[in-house]
Design an enzyme around this catalytic site. Structure first.
Site, PDB file in Angstrom:
ATOM      1  N   HIS A 184       0.850  -1.187   0.000  1.00  0.00           N
ATOM      2  CA  HIS A 184       0.000   0.000   0.000  1.00  0.00           C
ATOM      3  C   HIS A 184       0.887   1.239   0.000  1.00  0.00           C
ATOM      4  CE1 HIS A 184      -3.233   2.742   1.060  1.00  0.00           C
ATOM      5  NE2 HIS A 184      -4.043   1.771   0.673  1.00  0.00           N
ATOM      6  N   ASP A 196      -7.899  -5.405  -0.134  1.00  0.00           N
ATOM      7  CA  ASP A 196      -8.374  -6.257  -1.224  1.00  0.00           C
ATOM      8  C   ASP A 196      -8.112  -7.732  -0.978  1.00  0.00           C
ATOM      9  OD1 ASP A 196      -9.562  -4.489  -3.044  1.00  0.00           O
ATOM     10  OD2 ASP A 196      -7.606  -3.731  -3.618  1.00  0.00           O
TER      11      ASP A 196
HETATM   12  N1  CMC Z   1       4.030  -7.660  -4.310  1.00  0.00           N
HETATM   13  C1  CMC Z   1       5.368  -7.669  -4.475  1.00  0.00           C
HETATM   14  N2  CMC Z   1       6.134  -6.575  -4.370  1.00  0.00           N
HETATM   15  C2  CMC Z   1       5.537  -5.426  -4.067  1.00  0.00           C
HETATM   16  C3  CMC Z   1       4.138  -5.338  -3.862  1.00  0.00           C
HETATM   17  C4  CMC Z   1       3.396  -6.509  -4.011  1.00  0.00           C
HETATM   18  N3  CMC Z   1       2.071  -6.501  -3.858  1.00  0.00           N
HETATM   19  N4  CMC Z   1       3.814  -4.067  -3.585  1.00  0.00           N
HETATM   20  C5  CMC Z   1       4.962  -3.360  -3.613  1.00  0.00           C
HETATM   21  N5  CMC Z   1       6.004  -4.180  -3.911  1.00  0.00           N
HETATM   22  C6  CMC Z   1       7.399  -3.806  -4.068  1.00  0.00           C
HETATM   23  C7  CMC Z   1       7.625  -3.295  -5.481  1.00  0.00           C
HETATM   24  O1  CMC Z   1       7.953  -4.336  -6.375  1.00  0.00           O
HETATM   25  C8  CMC Z   1       8.755  -2.320  -5.287  1.00  0.00           C
HETATM   26  O2  CMC Z   1       9.951  -3.047  -5.166  1.00  0.00           O
HETATM   27  P1  CMC Z   1      11.353  -2.448  -5.692  1.00  0.00           P
HETATM   28  O3  CMC Z   1      11.598  -1.260  -4.822  1.00  0.00           O
HETATM   29  O4  CMC Z   1      12.296  -3.569  -5.480  1.00  0.00           O
HETATM   30  O5  CMC Z   1      11.136  -2.073  -7.126  1.00  0.00           O
HETATM   31  C9  CMC Z   1       8.440  -1.703  -3.920  1.00  0.00           C
HETATM   32  O6  CMC Z   1       7.665  -2.698  -3.225  1.00  0.00           O
HETATM   33  C10 CMC Z   1       7.620  -0.421  -4.019  1.00  0.00           C
HETATM   34  O7  CMC Z   1       6.474  -0.683  -4.831  1.00  0.00           O
HETATM   35  P2  CMC Z   1       5.650   0.441  -5.588  1.00  0.00           P
HETATM   36  O8  CMC Z   1       4.672  -0.230  -6.488  1.00  0.00           O
HETATM   37  O9  CMC Z   1       6.553   1.462  -6.171  1.00  0.00           O
HETATM   38  O10 CMC Z   1       4.984   1.144  -4.343  1.00  0.00           O
HETATM   39  P3  CMC Z   1       3.656   1.972  -4.302  1.00  0.00           P
HETATM   40  O11 CMC Z   1       3.671   2.833  -3.133  1.00  0.00           O
HETATM   41  O12 CMC Z   1       3.406   2.642  -5.615  1.00  0.00           O
HETATM   42  O13 CMC Z   1       2.678   0.725  -4.133  1.00  0.00           O
HETATM   43  C11 CMC Z   1       0.713  -0.398  -4.645  1.00  0.00           C
HETATM   44  C12 CMC Z   1       1.383   0.709  -3.811  1.00  0.00           C
HETATM   45  C13 CMC Z   1      -0.647  -0.663  -4.012  1.00  0.00           C
HETATM   46  C14 CMC Z   1       0.516   0.119  -6.072  1.00  0.00           C
HETATM   47  C15 CMC Z   1       1.562  -1.701  -4.669  1.00  0.00           C
HETATM   48  O14 CMC Z   1       1.820  -2.167  -3.366  1.00  0.00           O
HETATM   49  C16 CMC Z   1       0.917  -2.787  -5.508  1.00  0.00           C
HETATM   50  O15 CMC Z   1       1.030  -2.765  -6.746  1.00  0.00           O
HETATM   51  N6  CMC Z   1       0.209  -3.779  -4.864  1.00  0.00           N
HETATM   52  C17 CMC Z   1      -0.500  -4.810  -5.579  1.00  0.00           C
HETATM   53  C18 CMC Z   1      -1.857  -4.294  -6.071  1.00  0.00           C
HETATM   54  C19 CMC Z   1      -2.847  -4.108  -4.931  1.00  0.00           C
HETATM   55  O16 CMC Z   1      -3.021  -4.971  -4.086  1.00  0.00           O
HETATM   56  N7  CMC Z   1      -3.558  -2.948  -4.943  1.00  0.00           N
HETATM   57  C20 CMC Z   1      -4.580  -2.632  -3.948  1.00  0.00           C
HETATM   58  C21 CMC Z   1      -4.138  -1.519  -3.058  1.00  0.00           C
HETATM   59  S1  CMC Z   1      -5.153  -1.292  -1.595  1.00  0.00           S
HETATM   60  C22 CMC Z   1      -6.744  -0.937  -2.106  1.00  0.00           C
HETATM   61  C23 CMC Z   1      -6.879   0.107  -3.138  1.00  0.00           C
HETATM   62  O17 CMC Z   1      -6.172   1.089  -3.182  1.00  0.00           O
HETATM   63  O18 CMC Z   1      -7.783  -0.042  -3.945  1.00  0.00           O
END
Ligand code: CMC
Length: 376
Positions: free
Chosen positions: A259, A313
């Site tokens: 998140h 989720d």
């Molecule tokens: N699985 C594996 N690695 C992850 C995940 C995950 N679910 N989430 C973050 N990471 C890693 C990512 O690969 C990255 O690693 P590195 O620094 O080595 O490249 C690091 O953590 C930072 O990730 P990011 O995507 O840049 O971080 P963010 O703040 O943009 O992430 C997020 C937020 C929700 C987009 C992300 O955690 C994600 O894609 N999660 C999976 C999708 C998901 O479950 N979304 C629902 C969010 S909660 C409800 C909502 O908002 O609707």
């Protein structure tokens, strides 16, 4: 150049009195009330009143508010025919986006952005959204449409219209808790979208339509579908560990984890985990729940130290599956709940509006010659 925060991370772009999040401590409150309190003791109707009025209603106020919400569940004349003309194979999120937008054409004064008028429109849209999705689902299954029952509450009425029979108390309460936990969540992407659109003094239909478009993305509300697909893809509980570790090794995202704001446990996930466990036992879905808890354990061991935990989720997928909802209805359920939050933010934005207009850092070349087309 001023600071640039990719993805607007950490940028405060609006004020709100609705939800407070402390991502480091894993706290979520609606108007100061911890989400666990509301989920265990409150109703969805009460939660919407709280978000829109920043206080809990007394008994009479709640009765009046709920009566108003339940009185508008019928669709305006013409909307049902419009719905029955949609392609049956359409994804329900596209149906939601289209039909919420179409409601504007059945409003005699859609552009009115006086606060009282917007509040009234918000109530009608929130009341009608469950009817839209239940009608569409029955239409595509070739079943007769079930008209809403105004004497039922939001949760009972939706499940009744969808299934043609009133739900058990346990099912209706589980659904209601999902609605409460998904109702609002600070300046998430779809809420920001709604506020950006209304800040041009556009209309509530346009703002909500944009928000639905944002929510359906797999990084936002669409993740719950991804979670369910993953649970189906993993053959048995014993296959969880290699499956998840393989994904992480390939640098693939595990849906339902991580998140932008929470770097500790998402308190909504804790509430939904309890619910999913109970429902899984009641409905014979123990293996699904076991796979989920095993995924959570493997993820905590592998990436918990990086602040990546189960989000809202993750367990909502098991919960919706146990309630009997089809996969492509999971994200529309998020819409039903979040309409409350989006509408509240639209009201907040209109009450103290300033146009959103950030800047982009230009990173291209300067002083380039104009090359005539025959020389390119
Ligand atoms: N699985 C594996 N690695 C992850 C995940 C995950 N679910 N989430 C973050 N990471 C890693 C990512 O690969 C990255 O690693 P590195 O620094 O080595 O490249 C690091 O953590 C930072 O990730 P990011 O995507 O840049 O971080 P963010 O703040 O943009 O992430 C997020 C937020 C929700 C987009 C992300 O955690 C994600 O894609 N999660 C999976 C999708 C998901 O479950 N979304 C629902 C969010 S909660 C409800 C909502 O908002 O609707």
């Amino acid at each position: 150049m001023t600071d640039y925060a990719k993805g607007l991370e950490g940028v405060i772009a609006a004020e709100t009195r609705m939800s407070y999040i402390d991502g480091q401590k894993g706290i979520l409150e609606y108007v100061g009330i911890p989400i666990g309190e509301l989920a265990s003791k409150g109703t969805f109707e009460e939660t919407v009143f709280l978000l829109w009025n920043q206080r809990l209603p007394n008994r009479d106020e709640l009765a009046e508010f709920a009566r108003n919400m339940h009185a508008h569940t019928g669709l305006p004349a013409g909307m049902t025919n419009r719905l029955l003309a949609l392609p049956m194979q359409a994804h329900p999120m596209h149906v939601m986006r289209t039909m919420i937008s179409a409601l504007s054409m059945h409003d005699e004064d859609p552009n009115n952005i006086e606060l009282d008028a917007v509040r009234d429109k918000a109530m009608k849209i929130l009341s009608r959204a469950p009817t839209i999705i239940a009608y569409f689902d029955r239409y595509r299954r070739g079943l007769p449409l079930i008209d809403p029952k105004p004497d039922l509450d939001f949760a009972h009425n939706f499940l009744y219209m969808l299934n043609g029979a009133e739900p058990t108390e346990a099912m209706a309460r589980a659904f209601e808790i999902c609605m409460i936990t998904h109702a609002d969540h600070g300046l998430n992407n779809s809420t920001f979208t709604a506020r950006v659109i209304i800040s041009t003094l556009s209309d509530i239909y346009s703002a909500l339509t944009g928000a639905i478009g944002s929510l359906r993305g797999p990084l936002h509300g669409g993740a719950n579908e991804g979670v369910m697909r993953m649970l189906w893809e993993i053959p048995t509980v014993d296959d969880v560990e290699p499956y998840i570790l393989g994904k992480l090794e390939r640098k693939e995202k595990v849906m339902g984890f991580g998140h932008r704001v929470y770097k500790a446990h998402d308190p909504r996930a804790a509430e939904l985990k309890k619910l999913a466990g109970q429902l899984a036992r009641d409905t014979g879905n123990e293996e699904l729940y076991e796979k989920s808890t095993r995924i959570e354990q493997v993820m905590e061991r592998a990436v918990g130290s990086r602040g990546i935990y189960a989000n809202v989720d993750f367990y909502s997928a098991t919960t919706y599956h146990c309630i009997g909802l089809k996969l492509d209805l999971f994200t529309p359920m998020f819409v039903l709940a979040r309409l409350a939050g989006w509408s509240g933010h639209i009201l907040e934005q209109l009450a103290d509006n300033r146009l959103f207009r950030p800047k982009a850092a230009y990173v291209g070349p300067h002083d380039q010659p104009y090359t005539p087309i025959e020389q390119r």
